[in-house]
Each structure stands twice: as structure tokens, then as C-alpha cells.
Design an enzyme around this catalytic site. Sequence first.
Site, PDB file in Angstrom:
ATOM      1  N   SER A  19       0.878   1.514 -11.766  1.00 36.30           N
ATOM      2  CA  SER A  19       0.747   0.707 -11.301  1.00 36.30           C
ATOM      3  C   SER A  19       0.437   0.042  -9.734  1.00 36.30           C
ATOM      4  O   SER A  19       0.411   1.090  -9.417  1.00 36.30           O
ATOM      5  CB  SER A  19       2.211  -0.724 -11.720  1.00 36.30           C
ATOM      6  OG  SER A  19       2.770  -0.032 -11.090  1.00 36.30           O
ATOM      7  N   LYS A  20       0.096  -0.967  -9.432  1.00 33.69           N
ATOM      8  CA  LYS A  20      -0.725  -0.999  -7.689  1.00 33.69           C
ATOM      9  C   LYS A  20       0.608  -0.686  -6.932  1.00 33.69           C
ATOM     10  O   LYS A  20       0.155   0.513  -5.752  1.00 33.69           O
ATOM     11  CB  LYS A  20      -0.352  -2.630  -7.248  1.00 33.69           C
ATOM     12  CG  LYS A  20      -1.559  -2.924  -8.231  1.00 33.69           C
ATOM     13  CD  LYS A  20      -2.933  -3.235  -7.233  1.00 33.69           C
ATOM     14  CE  LYS A  20      -4.240  -2.916  -8.236  1.00 33.69           C
ATOM     15  NZ  LYS A  20      -4.629  -2.160  -8.806  1.00 33.69           N
ATOM     16  N   ARG A  21       1.640  -0.328  -7.597  1.00 34.07           N
ATOM     17  CA  ARG A  21       2.718   0.295  -6.599  1.00 34.07           C
ATOM     18  C   ARG A  21       2.504   1.939  -6.350  1.00 34.07           C
ATOM     19  O   ARG A  21       2.806   2.096  -4.952  1.00 34.07           O
ATOM     20  CB  ARG A  21       4.097   0.376  -6.962  1.00 34.07           C
ATOM     21  CG  ARG A  21       5.080   0.371  -6.159  1.00 34.07           C
ATOM     22  CD  ARG A  21       6.096   0.036  -7.572  1.00 34.07           C
ATOM     23  NE  ARG A  21       6.327   0.274  -8.636  1.00 34.07           N
ATOM     24  CZ  ARG A  21       7.441   1.602  -8.595  1.00 34.07           C
ATOM     25  NH1 ARG A  21       7.404   2.228  -7.303  1.00 34.07           N
ATOM     26  NH2 ARG A  21       7.046   1.878  -9.462  1.00 34.07           N
ATOM     27  N   GLU A  70     -12.066  -0.016  -7.678  1.00 30.49           N
ATOM     28  CA  GLU A  70     -11.333   0.877  -6.074  1.00 30.49           C
ATOM     29  C   GLU A  70     -11.681   2.641  -6.605  1.00 30.49           C
ATOM     30  O   GLU A  70     -11.708   2.525  -4.858  1.00 30.49           O
ATOM     31  CB  GLU A  70      -9.650   0.398  -6.828  1.00 30.49           C
ATOM     32  CG  GLU A  70      -9.308  -1.233  -7.180  1.00 30.49           C
ATOM     33  CD  GLU A  70      -7.523  -1.251  -7.120  1.00 30.49           C
ATOM     34  OE1 GLU A  70      -6.754  -0.885  -6.039  1.00 30.49           O
ATOM     35  OE2 GLU A  70      -7.050  -0.668  -8.308  1.00 30.49           O
TER      36      GLU A  70
END
Length: 512
Positions: free
Chosen positions: A262-264, A272
Site C-alpha cells: 500500500s501507499k504506506r 507513479e
Amino acid sequence: MIAGRAVRVRFAPSPTGSLHIGGAKTALFNWLFAHGEARRQGLTGTFILRVEDTDRNRLVPGAEEGLRDALRWLGLIWDEGPDVGGPAEPYRQSERTETYLAAAEDLIAGGHAYRCYCTRDRLERVRTEQQARGEAPGYDRHCRALPPEERAAQEAAGLPSVVRFATPRDGETVVRDMIRGPITYQNVNLEDLVLLKSDGYPTYHLANVVDDHEMDISHIMRGDEWIPTAPVHTLLYAALGWEMPAIAHLPLILAPGGGKLSKRHGSTAVEEFRTQGYLPEALLNYLALLGWSFDASTELFPPERLLESFTLARVSPSPATFDYAKLRWFNQQYINHVISVDDLAGRVLPFLSGAGLVPDGPADASHPAFGQVRELSALLKDRLETLADAPEHMRFFLVDELDPYDPALLVPKKVEPLDALAALEAAGTALAGADLADEAGTEVKMRALADELGLKAGQLFMAIRVATTGRTQSPGLFATLRAIGPERVGERMARAVDALRRHGDEVVGADD
RNA sequence: GCCCCUAUAGUCUAGCGGCCCAGGACGUCACCCUUUCAAGGUGAAGAUCGCGGGUUCGAAUCCCGCUGGGGGUACCA
């Protein structure tokens, strides 16, 4: 290995967001199977893009376009799809609703499915009660055995309903996964999944089975997370009287600390990685090796090589952790050693114009700054890990004026500021009289000057480096000077002398 | 809870019964090269092959159990 018929595989994302790195991997393996492994065996290998937009609530406007852009950027080109069409159109599930409806009616007629009138409230209640009793949560099949008159009453009342699959209550179902072998399920553990939602759209379970059949898909290759529904899908094919495609579940990508990526943890969307300066080749190469290997030692697989080498048989069943550091290494390998300098220059241009260092323009040899950027690319390629590193590394070559100096950097270690000043003045004069295009000649001159001044060559070189680049790190000094050009070298040497003259006293004693 | 998948160094992996007291790569560390930073070269540390039982003359490789990790358990895909 592959049965002797045309290979047709599909990548079927839902347009609910950007292309996730895990989705990209699934797409990659499908593409490699069709365009690589199948075609190498002389079979036709078709890679199909199908848009699974049956969840009307999670639909994101523009997402389908974004998905296609990302796939195209990666070079995973599809042979049939919503934009290019094909023999099995349409390739967007929202445009195929009649087909699913017909299949659902067939199943109901054959006793393999039934209408369910249970409200969400009731389902919710049943679930909490089951949990309270410590039972496995799941639909209690209340409507499966509804007496005809009660069913008629529900129909007459015009209540919303869904269609559920009447899963066999006994026996077992075997899923033959191409990667892990047979997986056996007891049918008792299987649920009466919803096939058709009350809004008339199918769920994944119905849509994927109907479409894979209609589109003549030969091999299903999807993410690992689908394994638990595979037995129901198997049963659905049987109920519809269709032959099921071969099936393989690809290993998932895990986050560094475990769990879903995830983004974390960092970037997760292909887009991206693109803006961060990764090359599609590097991303593909890295992704391919996350779950697939060719032999004990080969690491570098540009796309053509992947197509030549990929086999499903060498895909591993276990999930793999995403390692950003290794991805960076691959990217660096491609920048440093795989792509040509011309290619690199073209790819670097958009990043430079984005930073305002060159004018906007085409990302190729027709750009007015291409020649210069090409020269810089040759000089700096060993130092770039990503294309996004380029502006920082190339800045001092492209900008007219350097940022103000830190005077302390102009004074080499163990050298008095006054001596450094004298050295810079002498170097400025010597450089003014030198032909910078002759790198070796300039170096000979500067080494001689260092001797005269009683300095080590490295000390003098560093002072000149800082004076002309504003940094303590650069490519080889003489190639750097050549690329900066005599005019700017002259200006910068003069500014450095000036800076040191004005602030030299502040530096005294500060360097040891 | 139930169902399912999975298990070689921190990470990705090779290995499919003897060639392995385990090979490659990333990362880490050291050295070499060197005008800085890189790149490159050489080398080092790091795995009782998750644990416990079997099978076998012989197991990282086959079987069983356990444990860890992951997934599923929606009118989401």
C-alpha cells in the site's frame, strides 16, 4: 505443455483506480504467455484487454483510460480490447449485460440458480447471529427452498431480487491449477454466491465465466486472491455445460513488512513509477523476476528476452515481497548499461523540461537541446538511478548562473584560505588560456599548476570543481569543464575568486 | 472461527533423492581502480534449507503433523 490450440488470455481490470503494480504483473504474465510462450510454439497467442466495470458504485471516471495508458507505457500491447475492438466485442462488461442475464435465466431454468429476495438487513442479521453462535458466516439459503406460492408472492410484490447460484450441497470439486496442481474442495464449504445483482449487473463470478467462455479464453491467469472462488467458477462452467479454460493463479506481491502493498510502503501505481523516473523495461524486468525465474543466474531480461524465455512452468507458487531497492538497481542497470545514450537523452528531456532546465519540446532528437542533453547523458548515465535524478545532476550544466557558493568548499582541506585564493586565481588564468575541448591537454596543464602551487592535484581539482559546478561531486573534472564551456568556466572562476576574496576571512580556521 | 494457498540468508531466487555441510542477485561491509561522486573489479559476513516426525543406503528435495506468513469468508473485483 500448452494444449495444441490457439492461446487466448485476458487481463481484466476493473476501472476503479490506477493500474496497481500487482495488476501490472498479472498483465505481464498473461502477455508473456500469449506473445512469448504460445507464439514460440507456433500457436497463435492473443492477449485481450477486458474491462470489468460491473460495480457501478466504485467506477472512477477516466480510470479505464488511465489503465490503458499505463499498459501502453509498459509496452503490454493488447490484440483485442474496448478501444481496438475484436471478434468478441464488446470488451466492456457494462455493454454485455443481456448476455449475463440470458446465462442467469438459463441457470435458473436448469435448476442451477434461484432468485433470492432477502434484504440486506436480513443478510446482516443472519450473519451476526451465525457469528454469535460461533458458526461460519454465510448465506443460509433461505430463498433456495422457497415454496412456489411464496416465490410468486414476492414476484407479485415486485421486490428487488438477486440471482444466486445453487451450489451443490455434497460431493467435492477439484480445481486443477497449472502452477500448484489439484486443489480439492468439499462442496459443503462453498456458498450460494450472488450471480446477478439487484441492479441487473452481474457479479464477477458470473461475468468472468460467461465472458471467458464467449471470448473463447483458453487459459485463465489471474491473481492468487481468486483461488477461493475457483471451485464455484468450476461448478458454474459445469452447470452451464461449458468447458472450463485451463487455470493458473499467479503469486501475489507482498509489502515489505508483510500484507498488501500500500501507499504506506511507497509507490504502488504504475503511473507513479513512471513519474519517478523508472523505465518500463526495468519495471517489467523486476516484476517478471518476482515469481518467475529462468535459471540460477540470469537477471537481466529486456522485453524481447522475456518473450524468448518465459514459461509458465517456471512460475513459482509462493508470494514475493516487493523490494524497492532492487527495482532501483534494475533501473540503474538499464540506464547505465542497456539503453543507448541517444535513447537516454530522449527519455531525460521531459524531466529536464519539467524542471524548467530546457524548453518544452519533443522528447527526441528534434528537440533543440537534444545535442547538449545527449552529451550530458553520456557524461552522467553512470550516476543516474532514475530519470528523475537527471535535473539535479545536469542543472549546473544548463543554468547560466550558479547558486551562491559556500566559500568554505572553495578551500581545500589543509590549505590556507589565502593560498586557495591564489590557486583559484592562477587556475582561472590558466583555464582561460587552455583549450577545454582538449581534455587531456587541460589536465596536463592543471597538474603542472598544482605542482607549482605546492598542492596535490586532487586539492586543486576539487577547488576548481566547486568553483565551476557549485558542487563537490561531478563527472570527471575535465569532461565537466569541457561540457560547461569556456565562457561559463571563465565567469564562474571569476565569481569564485570574488566570493573567496569577500568571505575568505570567515573561512579561516573553519576547515580543520 | 471456517476454507484455501504458501514456506531455501533481511529481500528475490536456483535446486525437482546422491553433483549441495546449498549456487546467483539485491542490500550490507572491506579492498582495488581513482581528481570527487558514481560505474566497474575483487572479496567478506549472512541459511542448523521454519520446526518435529516419518519414507530411503541416502532428503533442501517425497509423506504426515505443527508453526509462521498470506489470501478468502460482500448484491467489490
